[in-house]
Design a protein around this motif. Structure first.
Motif, short mmCIF file in Angstrom:
data_model
loop_
_atom_site.label_atom_id
_atom_site.label_comp_id
_atom_site.label_asym_id
_atom_site.label_seq_id
_atom_site.Cartn_x
_atom_site.Cartn_y
_atom_site.Cartn_z
N SER A 72 41.23 0.58 27.10
CA SER A 72 40.36 -0.56 26.80
C SER A 72 39.55 -0.99 28.02
N GLN B 295 38.27 -4.52 27.36
CA GLN B 295 39.48 -5.30 27.62
C GLN B 295 40.24 -5.70 26.36
N VAL C 177 54.88 10.51 33.04
CA VAL C 177 54.28 11.72 33.62
C VAL C 177 54.19 11.52 35.12
N GLN D 255 46.97 -9.88 20.45
CA GLN D 255 47.25 -10.32 19.09
C GLN D 255 46.03 -10.65 18.24
N TRP D 256 44.95 -11.17 18.84
CA TRP D 256 43.87 -11.67 18.01
C TRP D 256 42.84 -10.61 17.67
N ARG E 97 50.30 -2.58 26.04
CA ARG E 97 50.00 -4.02 26.10
C ARG E 97 50.06 -4.69 24.72
N ALA F 203 47.40 1.65 22.37
CA ALA F 203 46.47 1.76 21.24
C ALA F 203 45.47 2.89 21.46
N SER F 204 45.04 3.07 22.70
CA SER F 204 44.00 4.06 22.96
C SER F 204 44.55 5.49 22.86
N VAL G 270 41.78 -4.61 22.22
CA VAL G 270 42.35 -3.51 21.43
C VAL G 270 41.23 -2.73 20.75
N GLU H 17 55.02 8.99 26.82
CA GLU H 17 54.99 7.55 27.09
C GLU H 17 56.10 7.20 28.08
N ALA H 18 55.72 6.48 29.13
CA ALA H 18 56.69 6.11 30.18
C ALA H 18 57.77 5.16 29.67
N ARG H 19 57.35 4.20 28.84
CA ARG H 19 58.30 3.18 28.37
C ARG H 19 59.21 3.73 27.26
P1 FDA Z 1 47.93 0.20 27.33
O1 FDA Z 1 48.20 -0.38 28.67
O2 FDA Z 1 48.32 -0.61 26.16
O3 FDA Z 1 48.62 1.62 27.18
C1 FDA Z 1 48.86 2.46 28.27
C2 FDA Z 1 50.22 3.14 28.08
O4 FDA Z 1 50.40 4.13 29.09
C3 FDA Z 1 51.38 2.18 28.21
O5 FDA Z 1 52.22 2.28 27.08
C4 FDA Z 1 52.10 2.64 29.48
O6 FDA Z 1 53.48 2.44 29.43
C5 FDA Z 1 51.73 4.10 29.51
N1 FDA Z 1 51.78 4.75 30.82
C6 FDA Z 1 51.29 4.31 32.00
N2 FDA Z 1 51.48 5.22 32.99
C7 FDA Z 1 52.11 6.27 32.41
C8 FDA Z 1 52.57 7.53 32.90
N3 FDA Z 1 52.44 7.90 34.18
N4 FDA Z 1 53.17 8.39 32.02
C9 FDA Z 1 53.31 8.05 30.71
N5 FDA Z 1 52.89 6.87 30.21
C10 FDA Z 1 52.29 5.99 31.04
N6 FDA Z 1 43.42 -7.72 23.22
C11 FDA Z 1 42.92 -8.14 22.03
O7 FDA Z 1 42.15 -7.40 21.41
N7 FDA Z 1 43.28 -9.36 21.53
C12 FDA Z 1 44.15 -10.19 22.18
O8 FDA Z 1 44.51 -11.25 21.67
C13 FDA Z 1 44.65 -9.75 23.43
N8 FDA Z 1 45.53 -10.55 24.14
C14 FDA Z 1 46.24 -10.01 25.18
C15 FDA Z 1 47.31 -10.71 25.74
C16 FDA Z 1 48.07 -10.15 26.74
C17 FDA Z 1 49.21 -10.94 27.34
C18 FDA Z 1 47.78 -8.84 27.20
C19 FDA Z 1 48.61 -8.17 28.27
C20 FDA Z 1 46.71 -8.14 26.66
C21 FDA Z 1 45.94 -8.71 25.65
N9 FDA Z 1 44.87 -8.02 25.07
C22 FDA Z 1 44.30 -8.49 23.91
C23 FDA Z 1 44.42 -6.73 25.63
C24 FDA Z 1 44.95 -5.56 24.85
O9 FDA Z 1 46.32 -5.73 24.61
C25 FDA Z 1 44.72 -4.28 25.67
O10 FDA Z 1 43.35 -4.19 26.03
C26 FDA Z 1 45.07 -3.01 24.90
O11 FDA Z 1 46.30 -3.13 24.21
C27 FDA Z 1 45.11 -1.84 25.88
O12 FDA Z 1 45.43 -0.62 25.21
P2 FDA Z 1 45.38 0.74 26.02
O13 FDA Z 1 45.91 1.78 25.12
O14 FDA Z 1 44.03 0.91 26.59
O15 FDA Z 1 46.35 0.54 27.29
#
Ligand code: FDA
Length: 452
Positions: A422, A430, A235, A59-60, A43, A15-16, A432, A35-37
């Motif tokens: 996040s 922590q 990367v 989700q919430w 998340r 998302a970020s 979205v 994106e690695a995946r």
């Molecule tokens: P995020 O981890 O999503 O993205 C980072 C990306 O970088 C990933 O796609 C990864 O594959 C990629 N990456 C890593 N290394 C790399 C590399 N070397 N090269 C290329 N790509 C690379 N939040 C909320 O608001 N409400 C909720 O209900 C919940 N519930 C919840 C449940 C569960 C089970 C989890 C795991 C998380 C939540 N959260 C949540 C948290 C929320 O999902 C989370 O804070 C954000 O999705 C994080 O987004 P980011 O973009 O910061 O990191």
């Protein structure tokens, strides 16, 4: 191996990163997202498991999360309220189950009073410390040298009050034991959600869901970015100097003026920086670690608990599943429960065979909802700890003393490398919402520099 040139390379399509890319594009910059995946969202992951649509990750949406709510509006995504009619359930240490309504658990009156007073003390601390720069509070170092459990022990001898209050931050948010993070970190968690009272209020913190799933946010952003999002391109190396950056990923290299590391802090060191990041960042990133929680999904032929006047909401610091909710999808006739097994409880059940783990988790759900909970049609455990490109859930937090020691540098760029996720957000930390806020902030910082 192709080499492309862009204004900004974004590492990570969560998302970020996608918000940053989207905003930079709007401001007229060219971007490439690596994106690695083999999927976007990080998340955020809405998937179909055995015929059930499940939110495997975040989700919430809560009412204070205006960055996320604004994004949902911009993308035309609709929300619906989590089902919450009826009684909640609390299970005490002896396994006794009690129905209740409201936020305060059905515990002895004296314990309830102590819980309320702890909540107001934490509300006052959260208001004084704030979410954006908790390290700047005059008492920050003091608040950061005591663990949350240590502080609770100083406040009261009532263990049940302490166990319940600890659960709201430890099990439910940071997903680490309450002795593993500081009072300051707990107060940041509360402040980032508006107050400690908000953390206690499930109807606030877990208010709404997105029709069709929250992964639509990254999916739709990626769709707008089109060919500029590259999947399965981890990367490996980031070369940087005063003139620009070169990100070398599997299959593609991007030369750009700026890089955005939009990955959780624990994964920054997966990338080889050439030259290495400065001492401060190399140290700081080692003090941030992800918590651990298993998100358990159980789908039943119908939401049987509702027939019994139950909301599906339940809590117990003494159960393997410390909290559970009705997670039935919009317009679905089947009923879904979602439960969470956190930190040391997760360690405990991961030591079991998959069958024994499933039994133990379903028995815990049954202690709230009765034996019907034992036989779901679909059962699934979201296990983010084994995901190479995440390595835990929900997000990262500092160890004892880390927040006051390093916080002031947390969001600083290093030359042309910016950090966005996040895990380093203030409001929406922590969550979205915080991921989106950081994406916007990072895009603005780059736009500001490049217009000079
Ligand atoms: P995020 O981890 O999503 O993205 C980072 C990306 O970088 C990933 O796609 C990864 O594959 C990629 N990456 C890593 N290394 C790399 C590399 N070397 N090269 C290329 N790509 C690379 N939040 C909320 O608001 N409400 C909720 O209900 C919940 N519930 C919840 C449940 C569960 C089970 C989890 C795991 C998380 C939540 N959260 C949540 C948290 C929320 O999902 C989370 O804070 C954000 O999705 C994080 O987004 P980011 O973009 O910061 O990191």
């Amino acid at each position: 191996m192709s080499t492309i040139e862009r204004d900004v390379v974004i590492i990570g399509a969560g998302a970020s990163g996608l918000t940053a890319a989207h905003e930079l594009r709007k401001a007229g910059h060219s971007v490439a997202v690596l994106e690695a995946r083999d999927r976007v969202g990080g998340r955020l992951w809405t998937d179909n498991i055995d015929g059930a649509m499940l939110e495997l990750g975040g989700q919430w949406v809560s009412p204070d999360q205006d960055a996320l709510i604004g994004m949902l509006d911009e993308l035309g995504l609709e929300t619906y309220s989590r089902y919450r009619d009826g009684d909640s359930i609390y299970v005490d240490e002896a396994g006794e189950k009690t129905r209740f309504t409201g936020d305060i658990f059905p515990v002895a009156a004296e314990t309830a009073g102590i819980m309320e007073s702890l909540i107001s003390r934490l509300d006052a601390l959260a208001a004084a410390v704030g979410a954006e720069e908790p390290w700047k509070h005059p008492d920050a170092a003091e608040l950061d040298r005591i663990s949350f459990s240590g502080w609770l022990e100083q406040q009261t001898d009532d263990r049940i009050a302490r166990d319940n209050i600890a659960m709201f931050v430890a099990g439910a948010m940071l997903t680490k034991p309450a002795h593993a993070f500081s009072l300051l970190q707990a107060v940041l968690m509360a402040a980032s959600a508006g107050s400690f009272s908000n953390l206690v209020d499930a109807d606030f913190i877990l208010d709404k869901r997105v029709v069709g799933g929250l992964q639509q946010v990254p999916l739709q952003l990626a769709e707008r970015l089109g060919d500029d999002v590259h999947l399965s391109t981890p990367v490996r190396t980031l070369r940087w100097d005063d003139d620009g950056v070169t990100a070398a990923a599997d299959g593609v290299t991007v030369r750009a003026k700026h890089a955005v590391m939009a990955v959780p802090p624990n994964l920054i060191s997966r990338v080889n920086f050439d030259p290495p990041l400065p001492r401060l960042q190399q140290q700081m990133h080692q003090h941030l670690s992800l918590g651990l929680v298993i998100k358990v999904h159980a789908v039943y032929a119908r939401p049987f608990w509702r027939e019994d006047g139950l909301s599906g909401t339940c809590f117990s610091p003494y159960q393997v599943v410390q909290e559970a909710y009705d997670n039935t999808n919009y317009g679905d006739s089947r009923g879904t429960l979602v439960g969470f097994v956190s930190d040391e409880d997760a360690d405990g059940v991961f030591a079991l065979s998959p069958e024994a783990r499933k039994r133990k988790i379903l028995e815990s759900l049954a202690s709230y909802f009765g034996d019907q909970a034992l036989a779901p049609e679909v059962y699934y455990e979201s296990d983010w700890g084994t995901e190479e490109w995440t390595r835990g859930a929900y997000a990262a937090s500092f160890d004892l003393g880390g927040l006051s020691r390093y916080g002031d540098s947390l969001r600083d760029p290093v030359g042309r490398i910016h950090f966005s996720c996040s895990d380093i957000a203030g409001a929406g930390f922590q969550h979205v919402d915080g991921a989106i806020r950081m994406g916007r902030r990072t895009a603005q910082a780059i736009t500001a520099v490049d217009h000079h």
